[in-house]
Design an enzyme around this catalytic site. Structure first.
Site, PDB file in Angstrom:
ATOM      1  N   GLY A  46      33.841 -31.107   2.015  1.00  0.00           N
ATOM      2  CA  GLY A  46      33.156 -29.893   1.581  1.00  0.00           C
ATOM      3  C   GLY A  46      33.237 -28.830   2.663  1.00  0.00           C
ATOM      4  O   GLY A  46      33.345 -29.155   3.852  1.00  0.00           O
ATOM      5  N   GLN A  51      31.474 -21.290   7.308  1.00  0.00           N
ATOM      6  CA  GLN A  51      32.078 -22.163   8.327  1.00  0.00           C
ATOM      7  C   GLN A  51      33.422 -21.622   8.822  1.00  0.00           C
ATOM      8  O   GLN A  51      33.918 -22.060   9.856  1.00  0.00           O
ATOM      9  CB  GLN A  51      32.246 -23.587   7.793  1.00  0.00           C
ATOM     10  CG  GLN A  51      30.910 -24.311   7.616  1.00  0.00           C
ATOM     11  CD  GLN A  51      31.111 -25.715   7.121  1.00  0.00           C
ATOM     12  OE1 GLN A  51      31.211 -25.926   5.919  1.00  0.00           O
ATOM     13  NE2 GLN A  51      31.187 -26.672   8.019  1.00  0.00           N
ATOM     14  N   CYS A  94      29.561 -33.168   9.528  1.00  0.00           N
ATOM     15  CA  CYS A  94      29.829 -31.766   9.227  1.00  0.00           C
ATOM     16  C   CYS A  94      31.025 -31.310  10.056  1.00  0.00           C
ATOM     17  O   CYS A  94      31.105 -31.624  11.244  1.00  0.00           O
ATOM     18  CB  CYS A  94      28.598 -30.933   9.568  1.00  0.00           C
ATOM     19  SG  CYS A  94      28.799 -29.193   9.198  1.00  0.00           S
ATOM     20  N   LEU A  95      31.924 -30.554   9.425  1.00  0.00           N
ATOM     21  CA  LEU A  95      33.107 -30.076  10.155  1.00  0.00           C
ATOM     22  C   LEU A  95      32.714 -29.125  11.285  1.00  0.00           C
ATOM     23  O   LEU A  95      33.484 -28.936  12.215  1.00  0.00           O
ATOM     24  CB  LEU A  95      34.086 -29.383   9.193  1.00  0.00           C
ATOM     25  CG  LEU A  95      34.727 -30.295   8.132  1.00  0.00           C
ATOM     26  CD1 LEU A  95      35.582 -29.487   7.177  1.00  0.00           C
ATOM     27  CD2 LEU A  95      35.544 -31.406   8.779  1.00  0.00           C
ATOM     28  N   HIS A 136      24.106 -30.206   0.988  1.00  0.00           N
ATOM     29  CA  HIS A 136      24.576 -29.923   2.356  1.00  0.00           C
ATOM     30  C   HIS A 136      25.253 -28.542   2.402  1.00  0.00           C
ATOM     31  O   HIS A 136      25.020 -27.741   3.301  1.00  0.00           O
ATOM     32  CB  HIS A 136      25.537 -31.048   2.780  1.00  0.00           C
ATOM     33  CG  HIS A 136      26.182 -30.889   4.117  1.00  0.00           C
ATOM     34  ND1 HIS A 136      26.026 -31.805   5.136  1.00  0.00           N
ATOM     35  CD2 HIS A 136      27.020 -29.936   4.609  1.00  0.00           C
ATOM     36  CE1 HIS A 136      26.719 -31.412   6.202  1.00  0.00           C
ATOM     37  NE2 HIS A 136      27.335 -30.272   5.902  1.00  0.00           N
ATOM     38  N   GLU A 137      26.090 -28.263   1.392  1.00  0.00           N
ATOM     39  CA  GLU A 137      26.831 -26.992   1.369  1.00  0.00           C
ATOM     40  C   GLU A 137      25.925 -25.804   1.035  1.00  0.00           C
ATOM     41  O   GLU A 137      26.094 -24.722   1.594  1.00  0.00           O
ATOM     42  CB  GLU A 137      28.006 -27.057   0.388  1.00  0.00           C
ATOM     43  CG  GLU A 137      29.034 -28.158   0.669  1.00  0.00           C
ATOM     44  CD  GLU A 137      29.554 -28.176   2.100  1.00  0.00           C
ATOM     45  OE1 GLU A 137      29.605 -27.109   2.744  1.00  0.00           O
ATOM     46  OE2 GLU A 137      29.873 -29.275   2.590  1.00  0.00           O
ATOM     47  N   HIS A 140      24.292 -24.750   4.046  1.00  0.00           N
ATOM     48  CA  HIS A 140      25.152 -23.920   4.903  1.00  0.00           C
ATOM     49  C   HIS A 140      25.031 -22.434   4.565  1.00  0.00           C
ATOM     50  O   HIS A 140      24.942 -21.598   5.454  1.00  0.00           O
ATOM     51  CB  HIS A 140      26.623 -24.313   4.749  1.00  0.00           C
ATOM     52  CG  HIS A 140      27.081 -25.363   5.718  1.00  0.00           C
ATOM     53  ND1 HIS A 140      26.990 -25.205   7.076  1.00  0.00           N
ATOM     54  CD2 HIS A 140      27.659 -26.575   5.522  1.00  0.00           C
ATOM     55  CE1 HIS A 140      27.488 -26.286   7.675  1.00  0.00           C
ATOM     56  NE2 HIS A 140      27.893 -27.143   6.750  1.00  0.00           N
TER      57      HIS A 140
HETATM   58 NI    NI Z   1      28.777 -29.084   6.918  1.00  0.00          NI
END
Ligand code: NI
Length: 180
Positions: A46, A51, A94-95, A136-137, A140
């Protein structure tokens, strides 16, 4: 399509609240293409636009495990309209916080309203890993990170670690410049 740089903790932009998309146009479709390329390249399941430094409420996701069965999902202006009382825990990563994982308890089931790439409204029910990932997204795009759901002690520790790493990387760059 272009591979974009993923912002990492403690980049302050990760704390911004993203703006709603007013019109799903060619610019948004190009952004989504870049987001998929960046997410698959990472690899991750995701990615939210912020991000890659774009403050728009756009999320891409793909929960399929294998490359030959890609199931790309796009959520524009996603909004959680209902959540179950029942919670479930998943180990999240998380990236933007690479190589850090913690168990997070979230509602097991949620309803999500969003626009697709044609600007059409949908409402779906997500459960299990899908529910965790969309929450989660959506976090963000509201400037919230999964570490905000863990203990303060653990959160402070991971933030400190990433601040230290960012400083070391910056010092490394400066040192190279001095050398040259
Ligand atoms: Ni994330």
């Amino acid at each position: 399509m272009a591979l974009r740089e993923i912002l990492k903790l403690p980049d302050k932009r990760l704390r911004l609240v993203s703006e709603p998309v007013k019109r799903v146009d060619a610019g948004i479709r190009a952004l989504v293409d870049d987001m998929f390329e960046t997410m698959y390249g990472a690899p991750g399941i995701g990615l939210a636009a912020i991000q890659i430094g774009v403050g728009k409420r756009v999320v891409v996701m793909d929960l399929s495990k294998k490359e030959d069965t890609h199931k790309p999902l796009v959520f524009i202006n996603p909004e959680i309209t209902w959540e179950s009382k029942e919670k479930s825990s998943h180990e999240e990563g998380c990236l933007s916080i690479p190589e850090y994982y913690e168990e997070v308890a979230r509602p097991d089931e949620v309803k999500v309203k969003f626009l697709d790439l044609d600007g059409k409204t949908h409402e779906i029910t997500a459960k299990g890993l899908f529910a965790t990932c969309i929450q989660h997204e959506v976090d963000h795009i509201n400037g919230v990170l999964f570490i905000d759901h863990i203990s303060k002690l653990k959160r402070d520790r991971v933030i400190k670690k990433f601040i230290k790493a960012a400083k070391a990387a910056k010092a490394g760059k400066t040192a190279k410049k001095v050398e040259a």
